[in-house]
Design a protein around this motif. Sequence first.
Motif, PDB file in Angstrom:
ATOM      1  N   GLU A 158      32.665  17.028  88.604  1.00 11.77           N
ATOM      2  CA  GLU A 158      31.163  17.487  88.554  1.00 11.77           C
ATOM      3  C   GLU A 158      30.767  17.143  87.375  1.00 11.77           C
ATOM      4  OE1 GLU A 158      29.616  21.355  90.278  1.00 11.77           O
ATOM      5  OE2 GLU A 158      29.903  21.527  88.163  1.00 11.77           O
ATOM      6  N   VAL A 159      29.433  16.576  87.152  1.00  9.96           N
ATOM      7  CA  VAL A 159      28.807  16.210  86.133  1.00  9.96           C
ATOM      8  C   VAL A 159      27.372  16.716  86.149  1.00  9.96           C
ATOM      9  CG1 VAL A 159      27.814  14.391  84.459  1.00  9.96           C
ATOM     10  CG2 VAL A 159      29.998  14.065  85.528  1.00  9.96           C
ATOM     11  N   ALA A 160      26.830  17.676  85.142  1.00  9.79           N
ATOM     12  CA  ALA A 160      25.868  18.367  85.217  1.00  9.79           C
ATOM     13  C   ALA A 160      24.952  18.147  83.923  1.00  9.79           C
ATOM     14  CB  ALA A 160      25.735  19.820  85.595  1.00  9.79           C
ATOM     15  N   LEU A 161      23.746  18.473  84.035  1.00  9.88           N
ATOM     16  CA  LEU A 161      22.790  18.519  82.852  1.00  9.88           C
ATOM     17  C   LEU A 161      21.716  19.177  82.972  1.00  9.88           C
ATOM     18  CD1 LEU A 161      20.309  15.760  82.092  1.00  9.88           C
ATOM     19  CD2 LEU A 161      22.031  15.128  83.694  1.00  9.88           C
TER      20      LEU A 161
ATOM     21  N   LYS B 201      10.345  12.441  83.325  1.00 15.73           N
ATOM     22  CA  LYS B 201      10.565  11.699  84.615  1.00 15.73           C
ATOM     23  C   LYS B 201      11.295  10.406  84.365  1.00 15.73           C
ATOM     24  CE  LYS B 201       7.803  14.450  86.598  1.00 15.73           C
ATOM     25  NZ  LYS B 201       8.035  15.688  87.463  1.00 15.73           N
ATOM     26  N   ASP B 202      11.356   9.859  83.317  1.00 14.71           N
ATOM     27  CA  ASP B 202      12.316   8.593  83.270  1.00 14.71           C
ATOM     28  C   ASP B 202      13.964   9.128  83.457  1.00 14.71           C
ATOM     29  OD1 ASP B 202      12.487  10.237  80.886  1.00 14.71           O
ATOM     30  OD2 ASP B 202      12.739   8.294  79.560  1.00 14.71           O
ATOM     31  N   LEU B 203      14.198  10.358  83.030  1.00 16.18           N
ATOM     32  CA  LEU B 203      15.437  10.656  83.102  1.00 16.18           C
ATOM     33  C   LEU B 203      15.595  11.156  84.396  1.00 16.18           C
ATOM     34  CD1 LEU B 203      18.307  11.312  82.188  1.00 16.18           C
ATOM     35  CD2 LEU B 203      17.329  13.557  81.163  1.00 16.18           C
ATOM     36  N   GLU B 204      14.655  11.641  85.214  1.00 12.19           N
ATOM     37  CA  GLU B 204      14.767  12.249  86.605  1.00 12.19           C
ATOM     38  C   GLU B 204      15.202  11.018  87.438  1.00 12.19           C
ATOM     39  OE1 GLU B 204      12.285  14.402  90.196  1.00 12.19           O
ATOM     40  OE2 GLU B 204      11.650  14.703  87.906  1.00 12.19           O
ATOM     41  N   GLU B 205      14.174  10.004  87.115  1.00 13.90           N
ATOM     42  CA  GLU B 205      14.444   8.856  88.005  1.00 13.90           C
ATOM     43  C   GLU B 205      16.036   7.958  87.552  1.00 13.90           C
ATOM     44  OE1 GLU B 205      11.263   5.928  87.215  1.00 13.90           O
ATOM     45  OE2 GLU B 205       9.784   7.405  87.437  1.00 13.90           O
TER      46      GLU B 205
ATOM     47  N   LEU C 115      18.630   9.727  86.779  1.00 16.77           N
ATOM     48  CA  LEU C 115      19.672  10.760  87.752  1.00 16.77           C
ATOM     49  C   LEU C 115      19.712  10.399  88.999  1.00 16.77           C
ATOM     50  CD1 LEU C 115      18.571  13.867  85.627  1.00 16.77           C
ATOM     51  CD2 LEU C 115      20.811  13.014  85.765  1.00 16.77           C
ATOM     52  N   ARG C 116      18.424  10.124  89.703  1.00 10.74           N
ATOM     53  CA  ARG C 116      18.513  10.044  91.189  1.00 10.74           C
ATOM     54  C   ARG C 116      19.180   8.557  91.249  1.00 10.74           C
ATOM     55  NH1 ARG C 116      15.586  13.646  93.855  1.00 10.74           N
ATOM     56  NH2 ARG C 116      13.904  14.523  92.759  1.00 10.74           N
TER      57      ARG C 116
ATOM     58  N   PHE D 112      22.686  11.568  91.360  1.00  8.60           N
ATOM     59  CA  PHE D 112      22.608  12.897  91.062  1.00  8.60           C
ATOM     60  C   PHE D 112      21.811  13.666  91.905  1.00  8.60           C
ATOM     61  CE2 PHE D 112      24.492  11.588  87.179  1.00  8.60           C
ATOM     62  CZ  PHE D 112      25.197  12.815  86.355  1.00  8.60           C
ATOM     63  N   ALA D 113      21.929  14.967  92.313  1.00  8.33           N
ATOM     64  CA  ALA D 113      21.062  15.658  93.163  1.00  8.33           C
ATOM     65  C   ALA D 113      20.189  16.747  91.992  1.00  8.33           C
ATOM     66  CB  ALA D 113      21.834  16.924  94.031  1.00  8.33           C
ATOM     67  N   ILE D 114      18.825  16.725  92.501  1.00  2.33           N
ATOM     68  CA  ILE D 114      17.778  17.372  91.493  1.00  2.33           C
ATOM     69  C   ILE D 114      17.595  18.869  92.072  1.00  2.33           C
ATOM     70  CG2 ILE D 114      15.723  17.451  90.143  1.00  2.33           C
ATOM     71  CD1 ILE D 114      17.607  15.150  89.359  1.00  2.33           C
ATOM     72  N   GLY D 115      17.715  19.789  91.398  1.00  3.50           N
ATOM     73  CA  GLY D 115      17.456  21.211  91.732  1.00  3.50           C
ATOM     74  C   GLY D 115      18.369  21.627  93.116  1.00  3.50           C
TER      75      GLY D 115
END
Length: 141
Positions: free
Chosen positions: A94-97, A104-108, A110-111, A115-118
Amino acid sequence: MRFRPFTEEDLDRLNQLAGKRPVSLGALRFFARTGHSFLAEEGEEPMGFALAQAVWQGEATTVLITRIEGKEPRVLEGLLAAVVKSAYDAGVYEVALHLDPERKDLEEALRAQGFAIGPLVLAVRVLGSRGLRGETRGVLE
């Protein structure tokens, strides 16, 4: 682009990317020992860094990325991939942050790295004199 563990000699290189939140020598020394923190370089130019550590949570271990900075989305994606590989190689699954919703750049990135968001929301209470001043920035990053 190359992703490599960093050393004390890289402090200035990390701080070229750190903006208003410089990395202290103590933090660099700690994260350099974790085996999950990386500096991204293109030639001799620093492009980004990830500060991460393994955290035991009683039943399982998570690699927690406490800070990630990158000049462009491909750097963030590469850093995430490097941390994920180091976690997997260490037997951590498991990796998390904590994601700042304004990044938004980091969210993109991650996806793009699976990575799952929220949907969890992080609640923070800062203690001591930092809490009295209303400081929360950097506590979990």
